[in-house]
Enzyme design. Structure first.
Site, PDB file in Angstrom:
ATOM      1  N   MET A 169      24.881  47.917  50.687  1.00  0.00           N
ATOM      2  CA  MET A 169      25.268  47.816  49.280  1.00  0.00           C
ATOM      3  C   MET A 169      26.086  49.030  48.835  1.00  0.00           C
ATOM      4  SD  MET A 169      22.939  47.366  45.858  1.00  0.00           S
ATOM      5  CE  MET A 169      22.158  45.860  46.384  1.00  0.00           C
ATOM      6  N   TYR A 183      21.598  48.099  59.211  1.00  0.00           N
ATOM      7  CA  TYR A 183      20.739  46.920  59.019  1.00  0.00           C
ATOM      8  C   TYR A 183      20.849  45.928  60.166  1.00  0.00           C
ATOM      9  CZ  TYR A 183      19.542  47.760  54.099  1.00  0.00           C
ATOM     10  OH  TYR A 183      19.039  48.260  52.933  1.00  0.00           O
ATOM     11  N   LYS A 243      45.505  39.166  34.390  1.00  0.00           N
ATOM     12  CA  LYS A 243      44.128  38.643  34.314  1.00  0.00           C
ATOM     13  C   LYS A 243      43.245  39.387  35.306  1.00  0.00           C
ATOM     14  CE  LYS A 243      45.235  34.990  37.651  1.00  0.00           C
ATOM     15  NZ  LYS A 243      45.721  33.601  37.779  1.00  0.00           N
ATOM     16  N   ARG A 266      44.091  20.322  38.215  1.00  0.00           N
ATOM     17  CA  ARG A 266      43.284  21.399  37.653  1.00  0.00           C
ATOM     18  C   ARG A 266      43.560  21.415  36.158  1.00  0.00           C
ATOM     19  NH1 ARG A 266      43.853  27.555  39.816  1.00  0.00           N
ATOM     20  NH2 ARG A 266      45.392  27.504  38.151  1.00  0.00           N
TER      21      ARG A 266
HETATM   22  C1  LIG Z   1      46.952  33.546  38.389  1.00  0.00           C
HETATM   23  C2  LIG Z   1      48.064  32.709  37.899  1.00  0.00           C
HETATM   24  C3  LIG Z   1      49.386  33.072  38.132  1.00  0.00           C
HETATM   25  C4  LIG Z   1      49.786  34.248  39.011  1.00  0.00           C
HETATM   26  O1  LIG Z   1      49.675  33.878  40.368  1.00  0.00           O
HETATM   27  P1  LIG Z   1      50.167  34.843  41.545  1.00  0.00           P
HETATM   28  O2  LIG Z   1      50.083  34.010  42.766  1.00  0.00           O
HETATM   29  O3  LIG Z   1      49.219  35.986  41.573  1.00  0.00           O
HETATM   30  O4  LIG Z   1      51.544  35.280  41.233  1.00  0.00           O
HETATM   31  C5  LIG Z   1      50.383  32.323  37.533  1.00  0.00           C
HETATM   32  N1  LIG Z   1      50.067  31.249  36.783  1.00  0.00           N
HETATM   33  C6  LIG Z   1      48.796  30.843  36.563  1.00  0.00           C
HETATM   34  C7  LIG Z   1      48.532  29.639  35.741  1.00  0.00           C
HETATM   35  C8  LIG Z   1      47.757  31.560  37.129  1.00  0.00           C
HETATM   36  O5  LIG Z   1      46.498  31.158  36.931  1.00  0.00           O
END
Ligand SMILES: *Cc1c(COP(=O)(O)O)cnc(C)c1O
Length: 365
Positions: A305, A257, A34, A123
């Site tokens: 930036m 800055y 992701k 969650r």
């Molecule tokens: C992001 C995520 C992971 C991976 O987590 P890490 O700590 O990066 O290994 C696993 N399961 C879910 C549901 C996640 O959102």
């Protein structure tokens, strides 16, 4: 080039293999790619991992999954962990994660899905009682919407003083036990329960993200009672920037800055081609470090930036056009995302995901 990352394919591979070796046969590995593979570039990372043997990949959104299919990731299963059911899941063969039993009605058969249980993190995931879950799963199955995985996520896996992980696993297992047949994949572990070998949480699939990129968070509490870390991984990403200009300024002159820094001595400064728009945390202003000419040198003044200023007094041979390392290794000197995060008051995940879209990606073996 102004600023770029160099991602090591062999490190990605060896991190994946280290997880595979530790968890052993019978545990499927679903690397999490992701957020553009935590800033490493999801398409290329997915290519490397599938060639290394990954049969599953996890993304957050439908758009991320579609992008992987369009990049040619054809045969791996893609688990979509944080999005709503949508027709593209079927058309692009993405595996939905369902968080609410009512959403099962939105899935068009035939399709396999994973059901997420909120076992106490508060969650995503259903909090429905076991009986309602069993009924909904059976009703969906009757019309070709099939439960392929049962999953949950642990809120405090790195805290060995809290009992939250044990109570989450117990709630999760009571749901699992209520199902007439266990689904093919049962998964609760991100990186931390893998790395510290909490085998009870491995079940039949693990979902490591951070570890694939070469990071493992330290135990936050109860380190004395925590088991030793069983997993060895190394950062796959180095981050570089070119030097745009070098100049000598007299003692007492302001830098950048707000004049939050002043040269305490006659100082050679380097202006590097990366700023907060490239992902250098603004909070590193006057506090961060980079590697220049093989040594760790401080950042001076505010992060702008597009550029940042570093102290080259101790690295006087560096010239415009030379390269410094924002994150990575030069000889003995190294800076990783966890060190940067500590100085910036954030977490390493945030540093990696924060690397800017305009930072070029270079893949090395
Ligand atoms: C992001 C995520 C992971 C991976 O987590 P890490 O700590 O990066 O290994 C696993 N399961 C879910 C549901 C996640 O959102």
């Amino acid at each position: 080039m102004r600023s770029w990352i160099e991602v090591s394919r062999s490190r990605l591979r060896s991190n994946f293999e280290a997880v595979s070796l530790l968890t052993g046969p019978g545990v499927e590995i679903c690397p999490v790619v992701k957020a553009d593979a935590y800033g490493h570039g999801a398409a290329e990372v997915s290519r490397v991992l599938t060639v290394a043997g990954a049969r599953w990949l996890a993304v957050s959104s439908v758009a991320e999954g579609v992008a992987l299919r369009e990049a040619g990731i054809a045969s791996a299963h893609i688990l979509t962990m944080a999005d709503r059911p949508s027709p593209e899941m079927l058309s692009h063969r993405l595996t939905p994660v369902i968080h609410d039993l009512a959403d099962l009605d939105l899935l068009a058969a035939p399709i396999d899905y994973h059901l997420k249980i909120d076992s106490g993190m508060g969650r995503l995931g259903t909090r429905a009682p076991a009986a309602a879950i069993v009924r909904a799963v059976a009703a969906a199955s009757a019309r070709g919407v099939r439960l392929e995985g049962l999953m949950t996520h642990l809120a405090s896996a790195a805290d060995y003083e809290s009992g939250q992980t044990e109570s989450q696993l117990a709630r999760f297992e009571s749901i699992l036990a209520a199902l007439p047949v266990a689904p093919r994949f049962v998964h609760t572990s991100a990186t931390v329960p893998v790395a510290y070998a909490r085998c009870q949480a491995w079940q039949t699939m693990v979902r490591p993200g951070h570890a694939i990129y070469g990071y493992i968070s330290p135990i936050v509490r109860g380190a004395q009672s925590a088991p030793a870390r069983q997993l060895d991984v190394r950062p796959a990403l180095a981050w570089k920037a070119g030097i745009l200009a070098v100049k000598d300024i007299p003692a007492g002159e302001p830098i950048g800055y707000g004049a939050i820094a002043r040269a305490g001595r006659p100082t050679r400064i380097g202006i590097i081609a990366a700023g907060y728009a490239d992902g250098i945390p603004h909070r590193l202003g006057n506090k961060g470090f980079v590697i220049a000419g093989g040594r760790i040198v401080p950042m001076l003044g505010a992060v702008s930036m597009d550029v940042s200023t570093i102290d080259l007094t101790e690295a006087p041979r560096l010239q415009p056009g030379d390269v410094v390392t924002l994150l990575g290794e030069e000889g003995e000197a190294r800076i990783d995302a966890q060190q940067i995060a500590r100085i910036a008051g954030t977490i390493s995940y945030n540093v990696l995901c924060g690397i800017g879209a305009r930072v070029a990606h270079v893949y090395v073996d």
